[in-house]
Write an enzyme that holds these catalytic residues in place. Sequence first.
Site, PDB file in Angstrom:
ATOM      1  N   GLU A  70      -2.076  61.879  34.510  1.00  0.00           N
ATOM      2  CA  GLU A  70      -2.776  63.216  35.491  1.00  0.00           C
ATOM      3  C   GLU A  70      -4.428  62.969  35.083  1.00  0.00           C
ATOM      4  O   GLU A  70      -4.613  64.038  34.527  1.00  0.00           O
ATOM      5  CB  GLU A  70      -2.428  63.705  33.678  1.00  0.00           C
TER       6      GLU A  70
ATOM      7  N   GLU B 232       6.805  61.296  32.855  1.00  0.00           N
ATOM      8  CA  GLU B 232       7.018  62.767  32.377  1.00  0.00           C
ATOM      9  C   GLU B 232       7.308  63.578  32.610  1.00  0.00           C
ATOM     10  O   GLU B 232       7.796  64.502  33.876  1.00  0.00           O
ATOM     11  CB  GLU B 232       5.762  63.130  31.738  1.00  0.00           C
TER      12      GLU B 232
HETATM   13  N1  LIG Z   1      -1.379  75.567  36.757  1.00  0.00           N
HETATM   14  N2  LIG Z   1      -2.346  75.743  36.607  1.00  0.00           N
HETATM   15  N3  LIG Z   1      -3.196  77.304  36.112  1.00  0.00           N
HETATM   16  C1  LIG Z   1      -4.493  77.525  36.165  1.00  0.00           C
HETATM   17  C2  LIG Z   1      -4.679  76.205  35.042  1.00  0.00           C
HETATM   18  O1  LIG Z   1      -3.797  76.902  33.057  1.00  0.00           O
HETATM   19  C3  LIG Z   1      -4.244  76.543  32.729  1.00  0.00           C
HETATM   20  C4  LIG Z   1      -3.689  75.276  31.961  1.00  0.00           C
HETATM   21  O2  LIG Z   1      -3.005  74.449  32.664  1.00  0.00           O
HETATM   22  C5  LIG Z   1      -2.417  73.066  32.044  1.00  0.00           C
HETATM   23  C6  LIG Z   1      -1.656  72.633  33.035  1.00  0.00           C
HETATM   24  C7  LIG Z   1      -0.952  71.793  32.971  1.00  0.00           C
HETATM   25  C8  LIG Z   1      -0.582  71.851  31.131  1.00  0.00           C
HETATM   26  C9  LIG Z   1      -0.548  70.558  30.714  1.00  0.00           C
HETATM   27  C10 LIG Z   1       0.243  69.656  29.565  1.00  0.00           C
HETATM   28  N4  LIG Z   1       1.399  68.831  29.640  1.00  0.00           N
HETATM   29  C11 LIG Z   1       1.747  68.301  29.063  1.00  0.00           C
HETATM   30  C12 LIG Z   1       1.186  66.935  28.534  1.00  0.00           C
HETATM   31  N5  LIG Z   1       1.252  65.808  29.972  1.00  0.00           N
HETATM   32  C13 LIG Z   1       0.918  64.616  29.012  1.00  0.00           C
HETATM   33  C14 LIG Z   1       1.196  64.109  28.082  1.00  0.00           C
HETATM   34  O3  LIG Z   1       0.070  64.191  26.909  1.00  0.00           O
HETATM   35  C15 LIG Z   1       1.836  65.619  27.775  1.00  0.00           C
HETATM   36  O4  LIG Z   1       1.496  66.448  26.443  1.00  0.00           O
HETATM   37  N6  LIG Z   1       1.448  68.411  31.381  1.00  0.00           N
HETATM   38  N7  LIG Z   1       0.826  68.995  31.865  1.00  0.00           N
HETATM   39  C16 LIG Z   1      -1.235  72.208  30.829  1.00  0.00           C
HETATM   40  C17 LIG Z   1      -2.011  73.012  30.864  1.00  0.00           C
END
Ligand SMILES: N=NNCCOCCOc1ccc(-c2cn(C[C@@H]3NC[C@@H](O)[C@H]3O)nn2)cc1
Length: 448
Positions: free
Chosen positions: A166, A352
Amino acid sequence: MTIFQFPKDFKWGTATAAYQIEGAAAEDGRGPSIWDTFAKTPGKVFNGDNGDIACDSYHRYEEDIELMKQLGIQSYRFSVSWSRILPDGDGEINQAGLDYYHRFVDKLLENGIEPFCTLYHWDLPQTLQDAGGWESSRTVDAFVKFSEIIYREFNGKIKSWLTFNEPWCIAFLSNLLGAHAPGNRDLQTALNVGHGLLLAHGKSVKKFRELGIDGKIGIAPNMEWAVPYSKSDADKAASERHIAWFADWFLDPVFKGEYPPFMVDWFEQAGAKVDVKPGDMEMISQPIDHLGINYYTMSVDRYNPDAGVLGFEQVDMGLVQTDIGWPVESRGLYEALHHLQKYGNIDIYITENGACINDEVENGQVKDFRRISYLQQHIAQIHRAITDGIQVKGYMAWSMMDNFEWAEGYRMRFGLVHVDYRSLVRTPKESFYWYQNVIRNNWLETRP
Ligand SMILES: N=NNCCOCCOc1ccc(-c2cn(C[C@@H]3NC[C@@H](O)[C@H]3O)nn2)cc1
């Protein structure tokens, strides 16, 4: 009843990451990572949770592998704790760290489970962060040293590799939005970090080829699909920026040797620019063998110039949400897989996909039927994409077990197996048994 039969060589698996499950944070010579530091910084992680113990998989990996064998998976995605191998990031090798991963990988192989290794899953050694982190060439060189050690040590045992998990989270979530370690909030820093990790990726892939490692290597971006809230050009452009922010910003350099021009322009008007040196993009665009794709949710975007650097806001359309607040819309996975075809029909693993459903154990059971519904919808979309000729070669459910969900701590549960964090007792959930059946049949049954 509809049956979706998967290809006979399709790999079913699960995924975890070192800092999220291992614990033993200061045991057998492991050095501190940026997540040890971040988690112990007041206010950064829910409830002050940290990875000191986590699921204690460092000591309980044999029990975990027994559960994997019971589940019937063919492939298990895990990550290596860099600071267990090189406690100072690029200094002396900690043999006890290598010994642990040999015990672990050997036990997987003994049980007929293919190890699928992620080299970097966010746990940068703190000493390297102190020396400039991913903005510094020292970290880039240290990653190549770390990866060479692991390539040489596990050549022949591990045949499926990923350099980075990621990149969007490493660069933007952690250095623009400040939500993850090290918690910076600066666009230029985020672009510098993204370029540094891409350089490290390219140099490591080059090293992998030079060493003649027997296996395949790639990278694992997370993708969010997005559609415009209205038919306006502004909303359409907003959703395109969202998709490119997560995926194309990293995959265009890897596959095309350049950053997406429209995003370069967008960041320049926001006051930031990547300092690309001669030879950088050629190094970054070393050919890779497969892509890992992490997908959880999709978004309906509306243009809003006041909504952060990217100028979009996500509109709540009243979709069902998981317990972490992410809308459930499996169509986005299908669309994302088609979006990736512009890079060629490369082998793709869904490295994932899963749902945060915080059900607890009741009378020895966890009736996480919402997770089953989520998994069924998303696996069906993968079958749809395969039918279209897209080369999806495997699926790894996130996650094998409940674990440390970063800034959310332990309150958010993604596991097929429930973990009681006081007793560390593992309890397979109903989704475990459902997934066991999918794997056994190599098909998905769906009701009309
Ligand atoms: N959409 N964006 N909006 C603007 C930003 O918002 C703020 C928050 O953003 C995010 C975006 C994505 C995530 C996320 C978490 N995981 C789960 C983990 N993947 C790897 C593995 O370790 C899992 O634990 N995948 N993605 C968290 C927060």
